[in-house]
Motif scaffolding. Structure first.
Motif, short mmCIF file in Angstrom:
data_model
loop_
_atom_site.label_atom_id
_atom_site.label_comp_id
_atom_site.label_asym_id
_atom_site.label_seq_id
_atom_site.Cartn_x
_atom_site.Cartn_y
_atom_site.Cartn_z
N SER A 179 6.81 -3.21 1.45
CA SER A 179 5.68 -3.60 0.60
C SER A 179 5.32 -2.38 -0.24
CB SER A 179 4.48 -4.04 1.44
OG SER A 179 4.78 -5.22 2.17
N PHE A 180 5.26 -2.57 -1.53
CA PHE A 180 5.01 -1.42 -2.41
C PHE A 180 4.42 -1.89 -3.74
CE2 PHE A 180 9.24 -2.99 -3.13
CZ PHE A 180 9.48 -2.86 -4.48
N CYS A 181 3.81 -0.93 -4.44
CA CYS A 181 3.22 -1.17 -5.76
C CYS A 181 3.87 -0.25 -6.78
CB CYS A 181 1.71 -0.92 -5.74
SG CYS A 181 0.76 -2.05 -4.70
N VAL A 182 3.97 -0.74 -8.00
CA VAL A 182 4.48 0.06 -9.11
C VAL A 182 3.53 -0.13 -10.28
CG1 VAL A 182 6.46 0.58 -10.58
CG2 VAL A 182 6.84 -0.42 -8.31
N ARG A 183 3.04 0.98 -10.82
CA ARG A 183 2.05 0.92 -11.91
C ARG A 183 2.46 1.83 -13.05
NH1 ARG A 183 -4.44 2.47 -11.40
NH2 ARG A 183 -4.88 2.53 -13.66
N THR A 184 2.42 1.32 -14.28
CA THR A 184 2.70 2.14 -15.45
C THR A 184 1.44 2.90 -15.85
OG1 THR A 184 2.14 0.32 -16.97
CG2 THR A 184 4.45 0.53 -16.30
N LEU A 190 3.72 5.20 -11.38
CA LEU A 190 3.26 5.53 -10.04
C LEU A 190 3.80 4.51 -9.04
CD1 LEU A 190 1.40 7.39 -8.31
CD2 LEU A 190 -0.43 5.71 -8.72
N VAL A 191 4.50 4.99 -8.03
CA VAL A 191 5.06 4.13 -6.99
C VAL A 191 4.36 4.44 -5.67
CG1 VAL A 191 7.15 3.40 -5.78
CG2 VAL A 191 7.28 4.12 -8.18
N SER A 192 3.81 3.40 -5.00
CA SER A 192 3.09 3.57 -3.73
C SER A 192 3.68 2.61 -2.71
CB SER A 192 1.60 3.27 -3.92
OG SER A 192 1.05 4.00 -4.98
N VAL A 193 3.91 3.10 -1.50
CA VAL A 193 4.52 2.28 -0.43
C VAL A 193 3.49 2.04 0.67
CG1 VAL A 193 6.42 2.09 1.22
CG2 VAL A 193 6.77 3.28 -0.96
N THR A 194 3.28 0.77 1.03
CA THR A 194 2.34 0.43 2.10
C THR A 194 3.04 0.06 3.40
OG1 THR A 194 2.24 -1.83 1.21
CG2 THR A 194 0.52 -0.31 0.53
N GLU A 195 4.27 -0.45 3.31
CA GLU A 195 5.06 -0.76 4.51
C GLU A 195 6.54 -0.50 4.22
OE1 GLU A 195 4.51 -4.65 6.13
OE2 GLU A 195 2.32 -4.56 6.06
N GLY A 196 7.27 -0.07 5.26
CA GLY A 196 8.70 0.16 5.11
C GLY A 196 8.99 1.41 4.31
N GLU A 197 10.10 1.39 3.58
CA GLU A 197 10.48 2.53 2.74
C GLU A 197 11.19 2.02 1.50
OE1 GLU A 197 13.07 4.90 5.25
OE2 GLU A 197 14.83 4.07 4.24
N VAL A 198 11.12 2.80 0.43
CA VAL A 198 11.81 2.47 -0.81
C VAL A 198 12.55 3.70 -1.30
CG1 VAL A 198 10.03 0.79 -1.43
CG2 VAL A 198 9.91 3.10 -2.36
N THR A 209 13.28 9.26 -1.30
CA THR A 209 12.86 8.13 -0.50
C THR A 209 11.39 8.25 -0.15
OG1 THR A 209 15.07 7.88 0.46
CG2 THR A 209 13.24 6.87 1.65
N LEU A 210 10.66 7.15 -0.28
CA LEU A 210 9.24 7.12 0.06
C LEU A 210 9.03 6.29 1.32
CD1 LEU A 210 7.32 6.52 -3.32
CD2 LEU A 210 7.85 8.67 -2.17
N GLN A 211 8.20 6.79 2.22
CA GLN A 211 7.82 6.07 3.43
C GLN A 211 6.44 5.45 3.24
OE1 GLN A 211 10.04 5.88 5.86
NE2 GLN A 211 11.46 7.42 5.03
N ALA A 212 6.06 4.57 4.17
CA ALA A 212 4.74 3.95 4.13
C ALA A 212 3.66 5.03 4.12
CB ALA A 212 4.55 3.03 5.33
N GLY A 213 2.67 4.85 3.23
CA GLY A 213 1.60 5.83 3.12
C GLY A 213 1.90 6.96 2.17
N GLN A 214 3.01 6.87 1.42
CA GLN A 214 3.35 7.89 0.45
C GLN A 214 3.41 7.28 -0.95
OE1 GLN A 214 7.14 9.42 1.96
NE2 GLN A 214 6.10 11.23 2.76
N ARG A 215 3.12 8.11 -1.94
CA ARG A 215 3.27 7.69 -3.33
C ARG A 215 3.68 8.88 -4.17
NH1 ARG A 215 -3.09 6.30 -4.19
NH2 ARG A 215 -3.94 8.41 -4.06
N VAL A 216 4.24 8.58 -5.35
CA VAL A 216 4.71 9.65 -6.22
C VAL A 216 4.69 9.14 -7.66
CG1 VAL A 216 7.16 9.01 -6.15
CG2 VAL A 216 6.51 11.40 -6.50
N LEU A 217 4.48 10.08 -8.58
CA LEU A 217 4.52 9.76 -10.00
C LEU A 217 5.86 10.23 -10.56
CD1 LEU A 217 2.87 8.82 -12.55
CD2 LEU A 217 2.34 11.24 -12.90
#
Length: 315
Positions: A179-184, A190-198, A209-217
């Motif tokens: 589960s993740f969000c992507v915002r322009t 900005l990519v934010s992960v709430t569950e799992g990894e991306v 790689t991003l884990q749950a609870g991490q975000r990056v621009l």
């Protein structure tokens, strides 16, 4: 057209359309007329767009004034209704043209879009769930062997149940069960992960790689530093805006994403602190709550033009 220039052009067209609507509604008193003159003088782009809007309004204003007066004086409700619709074209046609010219064609042709203040959720063919936040647009390519969402504008959230790819102007986001969000943003994506990894594949820089609870621009230059956030905290996906001691200026800039029209505030209010949980579906109530809890006043010049000023002390 870059994402930042695109957003600036859209905002400029939006402001010009609102000024035109106020003028045609007869709501330009001396103070607002002065504000419009100041807006036009900000840059050559402001003035050029205003002149274009005025020209278009004249082109579409084809109902003669004597006919309009004669028809409006008659007691036929249907005739009045039809004439009102005809007269409205004098304003609506330029407004529609302004929006059309300032939005790239890919936005208009997007597979899914949301308006300002609207949120939408659908289930994709592969079983994944997609949510669009306010003023967002995506194209979908969900077929056998290829599951891709292309984010054109705004913000999306995905609950993926199969291998899925999100394509952005700054790179790709790949996930299988996450589960993740992507915002322009103006600065990038900005990519934010709430569950799992991306996994991220930026256009510039190495994969990460991003884990749950991490975000990056991620941006055209390089990816920023990993940041932590509370993945369990509800947000726009639940229709909420939750803040803790946030400067009012930042809060209002975020609220402005969800509210059609103009929200303006006195710079003296910028650093007031806001704490609370707010329902995004009722921005008028949010403004009322701000007025009740902070030393400010809310002035509705029109339904779509709101100004916040410091509250005056009455002795």
């Amino acid at each position: 057209m870059s994402a930042q220039v695109d957003r600036q052009a859209r905002q400029l067209a939006r402001e010009a359309a609102q000024w035109l609507a106020l003028q045609d509604a007869g709501e330009l008193d001396a103070e607002r007329a002065a504000a419009l003159a100041s807006w036009r003088a900000r840059s050559s782009a402001h003035e050029a767009l205003w002149q274009k809007a005025e020209t278009l309004r004249q082109r579409f204003a084809g109902v003669p004034a004597p006919l309009a007066v004669a028809c409006l004086d008659r007691p036929d409700p249907q005739r009045r209704k039809l004439l009102g619709q005809a007269l409205a074209l004098g304003t609506l046609a330029p407004l529609a043209w302004l929006g059309y010219q300032q939005l790239p064609m890919q936005r208009w042709r997007a597979d899914l879009r949301t308006a300002t203040g609207e949120r939408r959720a659908i289930q994709l063919a592969d079983g994944s769930r997609l949510q669009l936040n306010t003023a967002s647009a995506v194209d979908l390519d969900i077929r056998e062997g290829r599951h891709q969402v292309r984010l054109l504008e705004g913000e999306i959230a995905l609950d993926s149940v199969a291998p899925l790819q999100v394509q952005t102007s700054q790179g790709r986001v790949l996930a299988t069960r996450a589960s993740f969000c992507v915002r322009t943003l103006a600065q990038g994506c900005l990519v934010s992960v709430t569950e799992g990894e991306v996994s991220l594949r930026p256009l510039q820089g190495g994969a990460l790689t991003l884990q749950a609870g991490q975000r990056v621009l991620i941006s055209a230059g390089a990816s920023g530093a990993l940041q932590r956030f509370d993945a369990q905290l509800p947000g726009w996906r639940q229709g909420l805006l939750i803040v803790d001691n946030q400067p009012l200026g930042d809060f209002l800039r975020e609220l402005d994403r969800y509210r059609p029209g103009l929200v303006r505030w006195d710079p003296a209010l910028e650093r007031l602190a806001v704490t609370g949980t707010f329902q995004l579906d009722d921005s008028d109530r949010i403004l009322a709550l701000l007025a009740a809890s902070l030393p400010l006043q809310v002035h509705y010049r029109t339904r779509y033009w709101v100004a916040l000023t410091p509250r005056k002390n009455i002795a």
